[in-house]
Motif scaffolding. Structure first.
Motif, PDB file in Angstrom:
ATOM      1  N   ALA A 277       0.825  -1.209   0.000  1.00  7.93           N
ATOM      2  CA  ALA A 277       0.000   0.000   0.000  1.00  7.93           C
ATOM      3  C   ALA A 277       0.856   1.254   0.000  1.00  7.93           C
ATOM      4  CB  ALA A 277      -0.917  -0.011   1.220  1.00  7.93           C
ATOM      5  N   LEU A 278       1.947   1.209   0.743  1.00  6.06           N
ATOM      6  CA  LEU A 278       2.852   2.359   0.793  1.00  6.06           C
ATOM      7  C   LEU A 278       3.414   2.663  -0.596  1.00  6.06           C
ATOM      8  CD1 LEU A 278       3.791   4.049   3.259  1.00  6.06           C
ATOM      9  CD2 LEU A 278       5.878   2.694   3.260  1.00  6.06           C
ATOM     10  N   GLN A 324      -7.740   5.454  -6.786  1.00  5.14           N
ATOM     11  CA  GLN A 324      -8.117   4.161  -6.229  1.00  5.14           C
ATOM     12  C   GLN A 324      -7.014   3.607  -5.337  1.00  5.14           C
ATOM     13  OE1 GLN A 324      -8.813   2.304 -10.053  1.00  5.14           O
ATOM     14  NE2 GLN A 324     -11.052   2.329  -9.777  1.00  5.14           N
ATOM     15  N   ARG A 325      -5.781   3.767  -5.756  1.00  2.00           N
ATOM     16  CA  ARG A 325      -4.668   3.252  -4.969  1.00  2.00           C
ATOM     17  C   ARG A 325      -4.557   3.960  -3.623  1.00  2.00           C
ATOM     18  NH1 ARG A 325      -0.796   4.267  -9.873  1.00  2.00           N
ATOM     19  NH2 ARG A 325       0.651   4.863  -8.204  1.00  2.00           N
ATOM     20  N   GLN A 326      -4.713   5.278  -3.640  1.00  2.00           N
ATOM     21  CA  GLN A 326      -4.593   6.023  -2.389  1.00  2.00           C
ATOM     22  C   GLN A 326      -5.769   5.755  -1.465  1.00  2.00           C
ATOM     23  OE1 GLN A 326      -3.944  10.093  -3.671  1.00  2.00           O
ATOM     24  NE2 GLN A 326      -1.734   9.776  -3.886  1.00  2.00           N
ATOM     25  N   ALA A 327      -6.961   5.544  -2.026  1.00  2.00           N
ATOM     26  CA  ALA A 327      -8.120   5.215  -1.187  1.00  2.00           C
ATOM     27  C   ALA A 327      -7.912   3.864  -0.489  1.00  2.00           C
ATOM     28  CB  ALA A 327      -9.392   5.194  -2.034  1.00  2.00           C
ATOM     29  N   ARG A 332      -6.179   0.881   4.600  1.00  2.00           N
ATOM     30  CA  ARG A 332      -5.282  -0.028   5.316  1.00  2.00           C
ATOM     31  C   ARG A 332      -4.652   0.676   6.518  1.00  2.00           C
ATOM     32  NH1 ARG A 332      -4.730  -4.973   3.840  1.00  2.00           N
ATOM     33  NH2 ARG A 332      -3.252  -5.157   5.577  1.00  2.00           N
ATOM     34  N   VAL A 333      -4.232   1.917   6.341  1.00  2.00           N
ATOM     35  CA  VAL A 333      -3.632   2.654   7.450  1.00  2.00           C
ATOM     36  C   VAL A 333      -4.653   2.855   8.563  1.00  2.00           C
ATOM     37  CG1 VAL A 333      -2.533   4.810   8.154  1.00  2.00           C
ATOM     38  CG2 VAL A 333      -1.957   3.786   5.946  1.00  2.00           C
ATOM     39  N   ALA A 334      -5.868   3.218   8.189  1.00  2.00           N
ATOM     40  CA  ALA A 334      -6.917   3.445   9.189  1.00  2.00           C
ATOM     41  C   ALA A 334      -7.249   2.167   9.944  1.00  2.00           C
ATOM     42  CB  ALA A 334      -8.159   4.007   8.511  1.00  2.00           C
ATOM     43  N   ARG A 366      -1.485  11.952   2.763  1.00  2.00           N
ATOM     44  CA  ARG A 366      -2.857  11.765   2.263  1.00  2.00           C
ATOM     45  C   ARG A 366      -3.458  10.436   2.704  1.00  2.00           C
ATOM     46  NH1 ARG A 366      -0.222  13.554  -2.620  1.00  2.00           N
ATOM     47  NH2 ARG A 366      -0.603  15.772  -2.958  1.00  2.00           N
ATOM     48  N   ILE A 367      -2.621   9.465   3.040  1.00  2.00           N
ATOM     49  CA  ILE A 367      -3.151   8.162   3.440  1.00  2.00           C
ATOM     50  C   ILE A 367      -2.982   7.916   4.942  1.00  2.00           C
ATOM     51  CG2 ILE A 367      -2.714   7.224   1.141  1.00  2.00           C
ATOM     52  CD1 ILE A 367      -0.328   5.681   2.389  1.00  2.00           C
TER      53      ILE A 367
END
Length: 479
Positions: A277-278, A324-327, A332-334, A366-367
Motif C-alpha cells: 500500500a505504501l 483508487q490506490r490512495q483510497a 489499510r492505514v486506518a 494523504r493516506i
C-alpha cells in the motif's frame, strides 16, 4: 552558496579555451588512492580508473575495451575466461607480470572493502598458464563477468608505493587539498611510434579535483573547468540557480536502482500488504515531473528481463488509478491505527533530496502516514538506494534491493546465485523476482539520475548506461 550560484551569470560566449590541461571536478572528497579497508568515493574511483587498470576497462560509451589484457576468449558458456596479457609497466617502470596480476586479482576478490565481491563468488581459481596468458575458472557460468572486471574496484595497484599501470600517471599533487592530482598519459609500449609519445601536448594532461557539487558548478560556470562529473539527484536543483550554456548539461541514461528499501519490518511495515500500500500510494509521474522533468519514473524492480527467464514482475496495483490506490492505502492505514502512523526515511543531504522528501511526505500524508527525515546513517524504517548497476544481471538488482527481505525472497536469491547453468539461473532469477514482488521489500521510484557539465572541447564525452566517463576518453585521440 545558492546566492553565490545565482550571482554568477555567463555571457553569450560560453566556450572555454581549447588549450591547456583538461580540468575535471569529480563531486566528492579529494581523490586519493583509498587506504585498505575503505570503500572509495567517486573521485577516488575516477583516480583509480585513470591511473590503474584491470584486465579490461570501460571506453567512453560504457563498452568493454582492453586493459592489461589485449584480448580474451570466453569458453564453456562463461565458465572459463582466458586472457592474453599485453606489455605493461607500473609507474616505477617495472614490468607488470602475469604472476603479479593473479596475486593482485586474488587479493581484490578477498578484500572486505570490495562491493563487487558478492557478485564474484562463482570464481573458483585464477591461474597463470604462460608468462603472457592467465585463466579465470568459474564453478558456475557467468557470461557477464567482463563488465564487473571493468569496474574501478577491480583495478590492480602495486603497493609500496601505490601505483598503477596507466593509462595516465600522477605527475604531481597540489597542496591546497582540492586539486589532488595532475595526470599525464603514460608511456604505452603497444603504440607503433614511441617517439610520438614523448611529444605530449598540454591538452593531454588532466587536472583532477574532488569537491562539493556547489563549488564544482561555480568553477564550471566561471569557465575554470571542462567537466563536472558525478552529479546526482541530491545536487540537481543547483543547476536551476545559475545560467549555464544550453548544451553543457548532460544526462546519462543510467541503469540501476533508485527507490526505497524497507529497512525495518515491525509495526505497520511488518505486513507485506501494508508495504504494498505504501508503494501504491506514490504518484511517481508527479514526483519526477516536479523535481526533474524528463527523469524516468518506474514502478518495477527490474528494468527489463536481463538474464531472467521471464519479463519483470509488475505490481497488481498498476492497473488502478492513483485515486483508487490512495483510497485503498488510506483504508489499510486506518485499519491498522486510529491515529497517523509515523515512519522515518533515511536520505543523504542535498536540495534534491529535500524535494524528494517533500514529495513523499505529501503523498503519504494523504493516506495517514507522517514521514520523518533521518540522516543517511541514522536508524530508519526506509532507506534510499541510489546506485548504478555495475553489470546487466537481474541478480544485482534483486540482491541490492533486498536490504531486509523475507525468508522466501532471500532463499530464492540464494538459489539463483547457486544455479549450475545459465538456463537454470534464468528460471531461478524469475522466481526470485516474483518472490521480491510479493514481499514488497523495495519501493521503486525512478531510474537513477546522473548528470554532468561538459564543455565543447570534450567532444569524445558520451552519455552511457554506466554513467562512467574515463579521463583518457574525454577528447579525441591526438593525431
Amino acid at each position: 552558496m545558492v546566492l553565490m550560484l545565482g550571482a554568477i551569470l555567463l555571457t553569450a560566449c560560453d566556450r572555454r579555451a581549447n588549450s591547456g590541461p583538461v580540468v575535471v571536478s569529480a563531486i566528492g572528497d579529494p581523490p586519493v588512492y583509498p587506504p585498505p579497508g575503505t570503500v572509495p568515493g567517486l573521485p577516488a574511483r575516477v583516480l583509480l580508473d585513470a591511473t590503474a587498470q584491470g584486465l579490461v576497462r570501460f571506453d567512453a560509451g560504457g563498452q568493454i575495451e582492453p586493459g592489461l589484457a589485449e584480448r580474451w576468449t570466453v569458453m564453456d558458456d562463461g565458465a572459463s575466461y582466458i586472457f592474453r596479457l599485453r606489455e605493461a609497466y607500473w609507474a616505477s617502470g617495472r614490468r607488470v607480470t602475469a604472476q603479479e596480476i593473479v596475486r593482485l586479482l586474488r587479493r581484490r576478490l578477498a578484500a572486505s572493502d570490495n562491493p563487487l565481491a558478492p557478485f564474484l563468488t562463482a570464481i573458483d581459481e585464477i591461474v597463470v598458464m604462460t608468462p603472457q596468458v592467465i585463466e579465470i575458472r568459474l564453478n558456475r557460468p557467468r557470461p557477464d563477468l567482463l563488465k564487473l572486471f571493468a569496474q574501478p574496484e577491480m583495478t590492480l595497484i602495486a603497493r609500496s608505493p601505490p601505483s598503477g599501470s596507466g593509462p595516465l600517471r600522477i605527475v604531481r599533487a597540489a597542496a591546497n587539498g582540492r586539486i589532488a592530482a595532475w595526470l599525464r598519459p603514460a608511456f604505452d609500449p603497444g603504440q607503433a611510434d614511441p617517439d610520438d609519445q614523448r611529444e605530449l601536448r598540454p591538452e593531454q594532461d588532466v587536472s583532477l579535483i574532488g569537491e562539493r557539487a556547489a563549488r564544482a558548478v561555480v568553477r564550471f560556470a566561471r569557465r575554470n573547468s571542462d567537466l563536472v562529473s558525478g552529479g546526482t539527484l541530491a545536487d540537481w536543483p543547483l543547476l536551476a540557480t545559475i545560467d549555464l550554456p544550453r548544451t553543457s548539461v548532460r544526462r546519462d541514461p543510467a541503469a540501476g536502482l533508485f527507490g526505497l528499501a524497507i529497512a525495518r519490518r515491525d509495526g505497520f511495515l511488518a505486513d507485506p500488504a501494508n508495504r504494498t500500500a505504501l508503494s501504491a500510494a506514490i504518484d511517481r509521474g508527479t514526483i519526477v515531473a516536479a523535481i526533474a522533468p524528463g527523469w524516468e519514473a518506474t514502478d518495477r524492480l527490474l528494468p527489463e528481463a536481463l538474464d531472467s527467464a521471464a519479463p519483470p514482475q509488475v505490481p497488481d496495483w498498476t492497473l488502478l488509478t492513483i485515486g483508487q490506490r490512495q483510497a485503498a492505502a488510506r483504508a489499510r492505514v486506518a485499519a491498522f491505527s486510529p491515529v497517523p502512523v509515523r515512519l522515518a526515511i533515511a536520505l543523504p543531504p542535498g536540495p534534491g533530496m529535500t524535494l524528494l522528501y517533500g514529495q513523499l511526505a505529501a503523498a503519504w500524508r494523504r493516506i495517514g502516514i507522517l514521514l520523518d527525515r533521518a540522516g543517511p546513517d541514522d536508524p530508519a524504517d526506509l532507506r534510499l538506494i541510489d546506485a548504478i548497476a555495475p553489470y546487466d544481471s537481474a541478480r544485482w538488482y534483486l540482491a541490492t534491493a533486498c536490504m531486509a527481505c523475507g525468508e522466501r525472497a532471500t532463499a530464492a536469491l540464494e538459489a539463483a546465485r547457486l544455479a549450475p547453468t545459465t538456463t537454470d539461473r534464468g528460471v531461478r532469477l524469475a522466481a526470485a523476482d516474483a518472490a521480491m514482488n510479493a514481499d514488497a521489500g523495495f519501493i521503486p521510484i525512478a531510474r537513477p539520475l546522473r548528470w554532468s557539465l561538459v564543455t565543447n572541447r570534450l567532444s569524445a564525452w558520451q552519455a552511457n548506461p554506466r554513467a562512467w566517463h574515463p579521463l583518457n576518453r574525454l577528447r579525441p585521440d591526438p593525431t
